[in-house]
Design a protein around this motif. Structure first.
Motif, PDB file in Angstrom:
ATOM      1  N   ALA A 148     -19.418  -5.587  10.678  1.00 45.80           N
ATOM      2  CA  ALA A 148     -20.586  -5.092  11.417  1.00 45.80           C
ATOM      3  C   ALA A 148     -21.794  -4.922  10.503  1.00 45.80           C
ATOM      4  O   ALA A 148     -22.931  -5.171  10.921  1.00 45.80           O
ATOM      5  CB  ALA A 148     -20.245  -3.775  12.109  1.00 45.80           C
ATOM      6  N   SER A 149     -21.562  -4.553   9.249  1.00 45.72           N
ATOM      7  CA  SER A 149     -22.680  -4.323   8.325  1.00 45.72           C
ATOM      8  C   SER A 149     -23.483  -5.602   8.067  1.00 45.72           C
ATOM      9  O   SER A 149     -24.651  -5.536   7.701  1.00 45.72           O
ATOM     10  CB  SER A 149     -22.186  -3.721   7.007  1.00 45.72           C
ATOM     11  OG  SER A 149     -21.211  -4.535   6.402  1.00 45.72           O
ATOM     12  N   ALA A 150     -22.884  -6.760   8.279  1.00 49.59           N
ATOM     13  CA  ALA A 150     -23.624  -8.021   8.131  1.00 49.59           C
ATOM     14  C   ALA A 150     -24.760  -8.085   9.152  1.00 49.59           C
ATOM     15  O   ALA A 150     -25.878  -8.490   8.826  1.00 49.59           O
ATOM     16  CB  ALA A 150     -22.694  -9.213   8.300  1.00 49.59           C
ATOM     17  N   GLU A 199     -13.562  -6.869  17.961  1.00 47.97           N
ATOM     18  CA  GLU A 199     -13.918  -5.446  17.862  1.00 47.97           C
ATOM     19  C   GLU A 199     -15.250  -5.190  17.166  1.00 47.97           C
ATOM     20  O   GLU A 199     -15.839  -4.127  17.337  1.00 47.97           O
ATOM     21  CB  GLU A 199     -12.811  -4.662  17.126  1.00 47.97           C
ATOM     22  CG  GLU A 199     -11.534  -4.530  17.898  1.00 47.97           C
ATOM     23  CD  GLU A 199     -10.602  -5.729  17.761  1.00 47.97           C
ATOM     24  OE1 GLU A 199      -9.469  -5.637  18.253  1.00 47.97           O
ATOM     25  OE2 GLU A 199     -11.000  -6.763  17.174  1.00 47.97           O
ATOM     26  N   ILE A 200     -15.733  -6.138  16.391  1.00 42.20           N
ATOM     27  CA  ILE A 200     -17.013  -5.948  15.692  1.00 42.20           C
ATOM     28  C   ILE A 200     -18.145  -5.790  16.700  1.00 42.20           C
ATOM     29  O   ILE A 200     -19.093  -5.041  16.474  1.00 42.20           O
ATOM     30  CB  ILE A 200     -17.283  -7.107  14.701  1.00 42.20           C
ATOM     31  CG1 ILE A 200     -16.244  -7.109  13.575  1.00 42.20           C
ATOM     32  CG2 ILE A 200     -18.698  -7.026  14.125  1.00 42.20           C
ATOM     33  CD1 ILE A 200     -16.169  -5.849  12.728  1.00 42.20           C
ATOM     34  N   LYS A 251     -24.068  -1.424  17.259  1.00 42.80           N
ATOM     35  CA  LYS A 251     -24.580  -0.590  18.352  1.00 42.80           C
ATOM     36  C   LYS A 251     -26.093  -0.576  18.497  1.00 42.80           C
ATOM     37  O   LYS A 251     -26.590  -0.454  19.608  1.00 42.80           O
ATOM     38  CB  LYS A 251     -24.072   0.846  18.178  1.00 42.80           C
ATOM     39  CG  LYS A 251     -22.568   0.908  18.313  1.00 42.80           C
ATOM     40  CD  LYS A 251     -22.050   2.309  18.225  1.00 42.80           C
ATOM     41  CE  LYS A 251     -20.545   2.247  18.420  1.00 42.80           C
ATOM     42  NZ  LYS A 251     -19.846   3.387  18.077  1.00 42.80           N
ATOM     43  N   ASP A 252     -26.830  -0.692  17.389  1.00 44.40           N
ATOM     44  CA  ASP A 252     -28.287  -0.626  17.542  1.00 44.40           C
ATOM     45  C   ASP A 252     -28.778  -1.914  18.211  1.00 44.40           C
ATOM     46  O   ASP A 252     -28.168  -2.977  18.086  1.00 44.40           O
ATOM     47  CB  ASP A 252     -28.977  -0.388  16.191  1.00 44.40           C
ATOM     48  CG  ASP A 252     -28.869  -1.570  15.264  1.00 44.40           C
ATOM     49  OD1 ASP A 252     -29.839  -2.343  15.185  1.00 44.40           O
ATOM     50  OD2 ASP A 252     -27.810  -1.732  14.622  1.00 44.40           O
ATOM     51  N   LEU A 253     -29.864  -1.801  18.931  1.00 47.02           N
ATOM     52  CA  LEU A 253     -30.357  -2.895  19.774  1.00 47.02           C
ATOM     53  C   LEU A 253     -30.629  -4.180  18.991  1.00 47.02           C
ATOM     54  O   LEU A 253     -30.206  -5.265  19.392  1.00 47.02           O
ATOM     55  CB  LEU A 253     -31.620  -2.449  20.524  1.00 47.02           C
ATOM     56  CG  LEU A 253     -32.182  -3.464  21.514  1.00 47.02           C
ATOM     57  CD1 LEU A 253     -31.158  -3.803  22.587  1.00 47.02           C
ATOM     58  CD2 LEU A 253     -33.461  -2.934  22.141  1.00 47.02           C
ATOM     59  N   LYS A 254     -31.299  -4.063  17.852  1.00 49.31           N
ATOM     60  CA  LYS A 254     -31.654  -5.253  17.072  1.00 49.31           C
ATOM     61  C   LYS A 254     -30.399  -5.990  16.592  1.00 49.31           C
ATOM     62  O   LYS A 254     -30.287  -7.211  16.743  1.00 49.31           O
ATOM     63  CB  LYS A 254     -32.527  -4.860  15.881  1.00 49.31           C
ATOM     64  CG  LYS A 254     -32.983  -6.042  15.056  1.00 49.31           C
ATOM     65  CD  LYS A 254     -33.858  -5.626  13.898  1.00 49.31           C
ATOM     66  CE  LYS A 254     -34.253  -6.835  13.062  1.00 49.31           C
ATOM     67  NZ  LYS A 254     -34.926  -6.466  11.833  1.00 49.31           N
ATOM     68  N   SER A 255     -29.444  -5.242  16.028  1.00 50.89           N
ATOM     69  CA  SER A 255     -28.203  -5.859  15.531  1.00 50.89           C
ATOM     70  C   SER A 255     -27.400  -6.475  16.661  1.00 50.89           C
ATOM     71  O   SER A 255     -26.827  -7.556  16.517  1.00 50.89           O
ATOM     72  CB  SER A 255     -27.353  -4.816  14.808  1.00 50.89           C
ATOM     73  OG  SER A 255     -28.064  -4.241  13.753  1.00 50.89           O
ATOM     74  N   LYS A 256     -27.358  -5.790  17.791  1.00 52.76           N
ATOM     75  CA  LYS A 256     -26.627  -6.291  18.959  1.00 52.76           C
ATOM     76  C   LYS A 256     -27.248  -7.599  19.455  1.00 52.76           C
ATOM     77  O   LYS A 256     -26.537  -8.541  19.806  1.00 52.76           O
ATOM     78  CB  LYS A 256     -26.640  -5.226  20.066  1.00 52.76           C
ATOM     79  CG  LYS A 256     -25.792  -5.570  21.250  1.00 52.76           C
ATOM     80  CD  LYS A 256     -24.340  -5.319  20.953  1.00 52.76           C
ATOM     81  CE  LYS A 256     -23.500  -5.505  22.202  1.00 52.76           C
ATOM     82  NZ  LYS A 256     -22.204  -6.077  21.896  1.00 52.76           N
ATOM     83  N   MET A 257     -28.582  -7.660  19.451  1.00 55.53           N
ATOM     84  CA  MET A 257     -29.264  -8.887  19.881  1.00 55.53           C
ATOM     85  C   MET A 257     -28.962 -10.048  18.928  1.00 55.53           C
ATOM     86  O   MET A 257     -28.734 -11.174  19.373  1.00 55.53           O
ATOM     87  CB  MET A 257     -30.769  -8.644  19.988  1.00 55.53           C
ATOM     88  CG  MET A 257     -31.151  -7.785  21.185  1.00 55.53           C
ATOM     89  SD  MET A 257     -32.900  -7.333  21.235  1.00 55.53           S
ATOM     90  CE  MET A 257     -33.688  -8.916  21.306  1.00 55.53           C
ATOM     91  N   ILE A 258     -28.958  -9.769  17.624  1.00 57.93           N
ATOM     92  CA  ILE A 258     -28.644 -10.805  16.625  1.00 57.93           C
ATOM     93  C   ILE A 258     -27.213 -11.303  16.834  1.00 57.93           C
ATOM     94  O   ILE A 258     -26.946 -12.507  16.828  1.00 57.93           O
ATOM     95  CB  ILE A 258     -28.832 -10.254  15.189  1.00 57.93           C
ATOM     96  CG1 ILE A 258     -30.323  -9.993  14.923  1.00 57.93           C
ATOM     97  CG2 ILE A 258     -28.229 -11.195  14.155  1.00 57.93           C
ATOM     98  CD1 ILE A 258     -30.586  -9.182  13.662  1.00 57.93           C
ATOM     99  N   PHE A 259     -26.288 -10.372  17.027  1.00 59.65           N
ATOM    100  CA  PHE A 259     -24.876 -10.699  17.247  1.00 59.65           C
ATOM    101  C   PHE A 259     -24.719 -11.589  18.489  1.00 59.65           C
ATOM    102  O   PHE A 259     -24.122 -12.664  18.426  1.00 59.65           O
ATOM    103  CB  PHE A 259     -24.072  -9.398  17.406  1.00 59.65           C
ATOM    104  CG  PHE A 259     -22.606  -9.602  17.616  1.00 59.65           C
ATOM    105  CD1 PHE A 259     -21.742  -9.662  16.535  1.00 59.65           C
ATOM    106  CD2 PHE A 259     -22.074  -9.712  18.891  1.00 59.65           C
ATOM    107  CE1 PHE A 259     -20.376  -9.833  16.726  1.00 59.65           C
ATOM    108  CE2 PHE A 259     -20.715  -9.888  19.096  1.00 59.65           C
ATOM    109  CZ  PHE A 259     -19.863  -9.947  18.004  1.00 59.65           C
TER     110      PHE A 259
END
Length: 169
Positions: free
Chosen positions: A11-13, A30-31, A36-44
């Motif tokens: 997740a830290s990536a 599970e990652i 959880k934050d919006l920006k990271s979730k959008m990238i994922f």
């Protein structure tokens, strides 16, 4: 990024802004729950939509291999089930002779990777400097307990049991 390196992403990536430049990026299901934050979730989510990130599950043999490693190092005390599954995926790829690099800022994951001689890199942190083992020890009488001892107090003196880090190198 080298096109021949398979990146296994914690997740830290995503949280740290690791840039996915090719389609050799993998993680476990599970990652998605840890991002959880919006920006990271959008990238994922975008990486999955763009077919540059793939969700893969490790096989049981790799999970067993990991359990053998972490039971002897004491890392079983520090790793979550998600961490263990990500490490098992790294073992899977390594056993398939793929050139891999695990991207994580988690020191416990890095410790196990260092023990197994699997390459890793941090995103936002410096990373660990050495290899550590962990033991459960009574604060009072210093009795050592096995990793699977569930009680939080010593059966001899009643003091609190804590996890002690022991540097190996």
């Amino acid at each position: 990024m080298d096109k021949n390196i398979y990146y296994i992403l914690d997740a830290s990536a995503f949280i740290g802004g690791f840039e996915l430049k090719n389609s050799l990026n993998f993680t476990i299901s599970e990652i998605s729950e840890e991002v959880k934050d919006l920006k990271s979730k959008m990238i994922f989510d975008q990486a999955i939509d763009d077919n540059i990130l793939f969700i893969v599950e490790p096989d049981d043999l790799s999970i067993n291999e990991l359990n053998n490693v972490i039971s002897s190092s004491g890392d079983t005390l520090r790793l979550s089930n998600v961490d263990k599954k990500l490490l098992a995926l790294a073992i899977d790829f390594s056993n398939q002779r793929k050139q891999i690099k695990v991207v994580t800022d988690d020191y416990s994951i890095q410790n196990v990777l260092k023990i197994m001689d699997i390459p890793y890199r941090s995103v936002l942190t410096e990373g660990i400097k050495g290899i550590y083992n962990w033991k459960k020890i009574c604060q009072g009488c210093r009795k050592e307990y096995p990793d699977n001892y569930d009680d939080e107090v010593c059966e001899i003196c009643g003091s609190k049991i804590f996890k002690k880090r022991i540097k190996l190198d």
